[in-house]
Write a protein that holds these residues in place. Structure first.
Motif, PDB file in Angstrom:
ATOM      1  N   ILE A 161      63.717  14.626  59.796  1.00 21.31           N
ATOM      2  CA  ILE A 161      64.018  13.288  60.333  1.00 21.31           C
ATOM      3  C   ILE A 161      63.933  13.406  61.854  1.00 21.31           C
ATOM      4  CG2 ILE A 161      65.728  11.524  60.779  1.00 21.31           C
ATOM      5  CD1 ILE A 161      64.666  11.788  57.913  1.00 21.31           C
ATOM      6  N   ILE A 162      64.212  14.487  62.731  1.00 21.44           N
ATOM      7  CA  ILE A 162      64.204  14.627  64.049  1.00 21.44           C
ATOM      8  C   ILE A 162      62.601  14.404  64.396  1.00 21.44           C
ATOM      9  CG2 ILE A 162      64.479  16.033  66.144  1.00 21.44           C
ATOM     10  CD1 ILE A 162      67.301  16.730  64.525  1.00 21.44           C
ATOM     11  N   ASP A 163      62.105  15.616  63.674  1.00 19.63           N
ATOM     12  CA  ASP A 163      60.534  15.404  63.932  1.00 19.63           C
ATOM     13  C   ASP A 163      59.828  14.083  63.464  1.00 19.63           C
ATOM     14  OD1 ASP A 163      60.760  18.028  64.877  1.00 19.63           O
ATOM     15  OD2 ASP A 163      60.354  19.064  62.661  1.00 19.63           O
ATOM     16  N   THR A 164      60.215  13.504  62.393  1.00 17.36           N
ATOM     17  CA  THR A 164      59.603  12.174  62.232  1.00 17.36           C
ATOM     18  C   THR A 164      59.922  11.061  63.343  1.00 17.36           C
ATOM     19  OG1 THR A 164      59.883  12.549  59.797  1.00 17.36           O
ATOM     20  CG2 THR A 164      59.662  10.161  60.870  1.00 17.36           C
ATOM     21  N   VAL A 165      60.916  11.074  63.958  1.00 13.03           N
ATOM     22  CA  VAL A 165      61.395  10.447  65.202  1.00 13.03           C
ATOM     23  C   VAL A 165      60.630  10.906  66.426  1.00 13.03           C
ATOM     24  CG1 VAL A 165      63.257   9.816  67.014  1.00 13.03           C
ATOM     25  CG2 VAL A 165      63.773   9.794  64.409  1.00 13.03           C
ATOM     26  N   GLY A 166      60.315  12.214  66.297  1.00 11.17           N
ATOM     27  CA  GLY A 166      59.397  12.688  67.672  1.00 11.17           C
ATOM     28  C   GLY A 166      58.109  12.185  67.364  1.00 11.17           C
ATOM     29  N   LEU A 167      57.547  12.018  66.134  1.00  9.25           N
ATOM     30  CA  LEU A 167      56.143  11.576  65.780  1.00  9.25           C
ATOM     31  C   LEU A 167      55.879  10.395  66.004  1.00  9.25           C
ATOM     32  CD1 LEU A 167      53.358  11.930  64.807  1.00  9.25           C
ATOM     33  CD2 LEU A 167      54.524  11.716  62.197  1.00  9.25           C
ATOM     34  N   LEU A 168      57.177   9.243  65.816  1.00  6.15           N
ATOM     35  CA  LEU A 168      57.019   7.920  66.145  1.00  6.15           C
ATOM     36  C   LEU A 168      57.106   7.760  67.569  1.00  6.15           C
ATOM     37  CD1 LEU A 168      59.270   6.506  63.329  1.00  6.15           C
ATOM     38  CD2 LEU A 168      57.064   6.669  63.145  1.00  6.15           C
ATOM     39  N   VAL A 169      57.812   8.248  68.277  1.00  7.21           N
ATOM     40  CA  VAL A 169      57.806   8.119  69.569  1.00  7.21           C
ATOM     41  C   VAL A 169      56.399   8.667  70.132  1.00  7.21           C
ATOM     42  CG1 VAL A 169      59.077   8.987  71.866  1.00  7.21           C
ATOM     43  CG2 VAL A 169      60.513   8.574  69.743  1.00  7.21           C
ATOM     44  N   THR A 170      56.126   9.580  70.002  1.00 10.00           N
ATOM     45  CA  THR A 170      54.571  10.003  70.383  1.00 10.00           C
ATOM     46  C   THR A 170      53.812   8.990  70.068  1.00 10.00           C
ATOM     47  OG1 THR A 170      55.342  12.418  70.068  1.00 10.00           O
ATOM     48  CG2 THR A 170      52.997  11.755  70.330  1.00 10.00           C
ATOM     49  N   LEU A 171      53.485   8.603  68.756  1.00  9.29           N
ATOM     50  CA  LEU A 171      52.703   7.495  68.422  1.00  9.29           C
ATOM     51  C   LEU A 171      52.973   6.343  69.294  1.00  9.29           C
ATOM     52  CD1 LEU A 171      50.480   6.562  66.448  1.00  9.29           C
ATOM     53  CD2 LEU A 171      52.370   5.723  64.863  1.00  9.29           C
ATOM     54  N   LEU A 172      54.040   5.704  69.559  1.00 10.63           N
ATOM     55  CA  LEU A 172      54.426   4.764  70.202  1.00 10.63           C
ATOM     56  C   LEU A 172      53.624   4.899  71.706  1.00 10.63           C
ATOM     57  CD1 LEU A 172      55.443   1.911  70.404  1.00 10.63           C
ATOM     58  CD2 LEU A 172      57.927   3.087  71.356  1.00 10.63           C
ATOM     59  N   ALA A 206      44.735  13.715  72.495  1.00 14.08           N
ATOM     60  CA  ALA A 206      44.900  14.815  71.931  1.00 14.08           C
ATOM     61  C   ALA A 206      46.424  14.493  71.075  1.00 14.08           C
ATOM     62  CB  ALA A 206      45.473  16.025  72.634  1.00 14.08           C
ATOM     63  N   ALA A 207      47.150  13.718  71.580  1.00 10.50           N
ATOM     64  CA  ALA A 207      48.476  13.493  71.243  1.00 10.50           C
ATOM     65  C   ALA A 207      48.125  12.434  69.972  1.00 10.50           C
ATOM     66  CB  ALA A 207      49.280  12.706  72.065  1.00 10.50           C
ATOM     67  N   GLY A 208      47.148  11.603  70.219  1.00  9.80           N
ATOM     68  CA  GLY A 208      46.868  10.452  69.220  1.00  9.80           C
ATOM     69  C   GLY A 208      46.282  11.253  68.231  1.00  9.80           C
ATOM     70  N   THR A 209      45.337  12.136  68.281  1.00  6.91           N
ATOM     71  CA  THR A 209      44.785  13.137  67.247  1.00  6.91           C
ATOM     72  C   THR A 209      45.757  13.663  66.431  1.00  6.91           C
ATOM     73  OG1 THR A 209      42.750  13.437  68.294  1.00  6.91           O
ATOM     74  CG2 THR A 209      43.049  14.916  66.777  1.00  6.91           C
ATOM     75  N   LEU A 210      46.756  14.331  67.115  1.00  7.69           N
ATOM     76  CA  LEU A 210      47.844  15.047  66.352  1.00  7.69           C
ATOM     77  C   LEU A 210      48.685  14.080  65.585  1.00  7.69           C
ATOM     78  CD1 LEU A 210      49.608  17.906  65.995  1.00  7.69           C
ATOM     79  CD2 LEU A 210      50.952  16.907  68.003  1.00  7.69           C
ATOM     80  N   CYS A 211      49.132  12.920  66.055  1.00  3.81           N
ATOM     81  CA  CYS A 211      49.764  11.886  65.300  1.00  3.81           C
ATOM     82  C   CYS A 211      49.115  11.577  64.064  1.00  3.81           C
ATOM     83  CB  CYS A 211      49.893  10.685  66.098  1.00  3.81           C
ATOM     84  SG  CYS A 211      51.096  10.893  67.314  1.00  3.81           S
ATOM     85  N   ILE A 212      47.811  11.345  63.926  1.00  2.00           N
ATOM     86  CA  ILE A 212      46.918  10.908  62.830  1.00  2.00           C
ATOM     87  C   ILE A 212      46.825  11.976  61.743  1.00  2.00           C
ATOM     88  CG2 ILE A 212      44.625  10.276  61.921  1.00  2.00           C
ATOM     89  CD1 ILE A 212      44.350   8.829  64.774  1.00  2.00           C
ATOM     90  N   THR A 213      46.762  13.390  62.387  1.00  2.00           N
ATOM     91  CA  THR A 213      46.903  14.288  61.542  1.00  2.00           C
ATOM     92  C   THR A 213      48.121  14.581  60.847  1.00  2.00           C
ATOM     93  OG1 THR A 213      45.200  15.500  62.993  1.00  2.00           O
ATOM     94  CG2 THR A 213      46.249  17.095  61.276  1.00  2.00           C
ATOM     95  N   MET A 214      49.309  14.624  61.576  1.00  2.00           N
ATOM     96  CA  MET A 214      50.589  14.803  61.119  1.00  2.00           C
ATOM     97  C   MET A 214      50.888  13.510  59.914  1.00  2.00           C
ATOM     98  SD  MET A 214      52.742  15.961  64.315  1.00  2.00           S
ATOM     99  CE  MET A 214      54.366  16.055  63.276  1.00  2.00           C
ATOM    100  N   LEU A 215      50.363  12.292  60.198  1.00  2.00           N
ATOM    101  CA  LEU A 215      50.547  11.100  59.408  1.00  2.00           C
ATOM    102  C   LEU A 215      49.591  11.484  58.132  1.00  2.00           C
ATOM    103  CD1 LEU A 215      50.584   8.204  61.534  1.00  2.00           C
ATOM    104  CD2 LEU A 215      52.359   9.055  60.404  1.00  2.00           C
ATOM    105  N   GLY A 216      48.369  12.099  58.172  1.00  3.60           N
ATOM    106  CA  GLY A 216      47.664  12.329  57.131  1.00  3.60           C
ATOM    107  C   GLY A 216      48.373  13.293  56.079  1.00  3.60           C
ATOM    108  N   ILE A 217      48.839  14.282  56.814  1.00  4.31           N
ATOM    109  CA  ILE A 217      49.249  15.512  55.973  1.00  4.31           C
ATOM    110  C   ILE A 217      50.398  15.252  55.083  1.00  4.31           C
ATOM    111  CG2 ILE A 217      47.860  17.386  57.183  1.00  4.31           C
ATOM    112  CD1 ILE A 217      50.632  18.230  58.421  1.00  4.31           C
TER     113      ILE A 217
END
Length: 356
Positions: free
Chosen positions: A121-132, A266-277
């Motif tokens: 959950i913490i990592d998901t929040v981190g992903l959402l903050v990065t995506l924002l 790079a942050a955007g590419t990482l976010c799309i990758t994490m959402l994809g997997i």
């Protein structure tokens, strides 16, 4: 389990076909041969650092349950656990760390599951903050869409939806973390009021499911309510995401993508990758990972026939390079600590009912 494996393999095959679509495969090897070794080395160092940070964060989270544990133990559990996540089918590897926490530190299996759940959950929040952050501050290529006769900016629409939807999710998670039982009590009153005023059984079931989800999170995060411990977890999570973005950025530079991929991209590419997997996938996320990376690169201009081979080469190195490093590092701990991988897999396949 068989059904999950079959679905994962089918999804992986579809996405692998998408990843290979339009790629001149004879040029992929040439693209890999021309990488800059300096930036590959930087990327490898950042990759190793992120696992060091993950282990330190796990140490901070598990210490209330196992005061005598050491960093070295948590590093071994982290590496072997993530190797299992990336290797076992049907995401069975998710129970490897709880199992090893019990075996090594006598952390109750249920508590170990709760710890991993909270970490996700913490990592998901981190992903959402990065995506924002990416949506707000990175220059994204725009495209107009027409709805009801009016043209709308696709990027502006996504940014508006993100600003409306993502902050409340982050606020709810923070509220549950800091206030715990009080937040659950408030949620119970809200759900009860909706059930009284709205005759919609399916909505009631969904709200009750979310409430149980929140209760599990509150139970798992109980040990983090000490301010210093919570602050340490937040700081380490932020540093972890910086390392992961840095790895993506360094590998992009090694493939000479700096014209298109800066740190924000790079942050955007990482976010799309994490959402994809996050989709169902075969062992190793094969196919799904490559397609997600190519999609992320394409958003920022590394796409089309001109860059198809280089983009696929990047995806392969980004995926399988770290996996090979993880296999070697985790393999050393498997051998050194006498951890039976077959034993872990048999337990994972047996499910949580086979509690140690």
């Amino acid at each position: 389990m068989i059904r999950s494996v079959v679905i994962g393999v089918l999804v992986g095959a579809v996405f692998l076909a998408l990843a290979l679509w339009g790629v001149p495969l004879d040029q992929v090897g040439d693209a890999i041969e021309h990488v800059d070794p300096f930036w590959v080395t930087v990327g490898a160092a950042l990759w190793a650092s992120q696992y060091g940070i993950r282990a330190l964060r796990q140490l901070v989270m598990v210490q209330p349950l196992a005061p005598a544990t050491r960093y070295r133990t948590q590093l071994a559990i982290t590496l072997v656990g993530f190797f299992c996540v990336n290797t076992f089918p049907a995401r069975l590897g998710e129970v490897a760390r709880p199992y090893l926490l019990y075996e090594r530190d006598r952390v109750p299996f249920g508590a170990g599951l709760g710890l991993v759940f909270v970490e996700r959950i913490i990592d998901t929040v981190g992903l959402l903050v990065t995506l924002l952050g990416v949506l707000l501050f990175v220059d994204l290529p725009d495209r107009a869409i027409e709805i009801a006769g009016q043209k709308l900016s696709l990027v502006d629409t996504i940014r508006t939806l993100a600003l409306v939807g993502l902050p409340p999710i982050v606020v709810v998670v923070i509220g549950l973390t800091v206030f715990g039982a009080q937040s659950l009590a408030l949620g119970e009153r809200i759900v009860a009021a909706i059930e009284t005023r709205v005759d919609a059984p399916r909505l009631h079931d969904l709200l009750r499911l979310l409430l149980r989800f929140a209760a599990n999170f509150v139970d798992g995060v109980a040990s983090l309510r000490e301010p210093r411990r919570l602050a340490a977890v937040v700081a380490l999570t932020a540093l972890l995401f910086v390392m992961m973005i840095g790895l993506t950025w360094a590998l992009a530079r090694s493939f000479h993508f700096e014209e298109w991929i800066g740190f924000g991209e790079a942050a955007g590419t990482l976010c799309i990758t994490m959402l994809g997997i996050a989709l169902p996938a075969p062992p190793g996320f094969a196919g799904v990972f490559e397609a997600a990376v190519r999609a992320g690169l394409a958003v920022f201009g590394v796409g089309g026939e001109t860059h198809a081979a280089a983009a696929l080469a990047f995806a392969l190195v980004f995926h399988w390079g770290p996996y090979l490093l993880l296999s070697a590092w985790a393999g050393w701990y498997l051998w050194r600590d006498g951890i039976g991988l077959g034993r872990v897999f048999r337990f994972a396949r047996g499910g949580s009912a086979a509690t140690p």
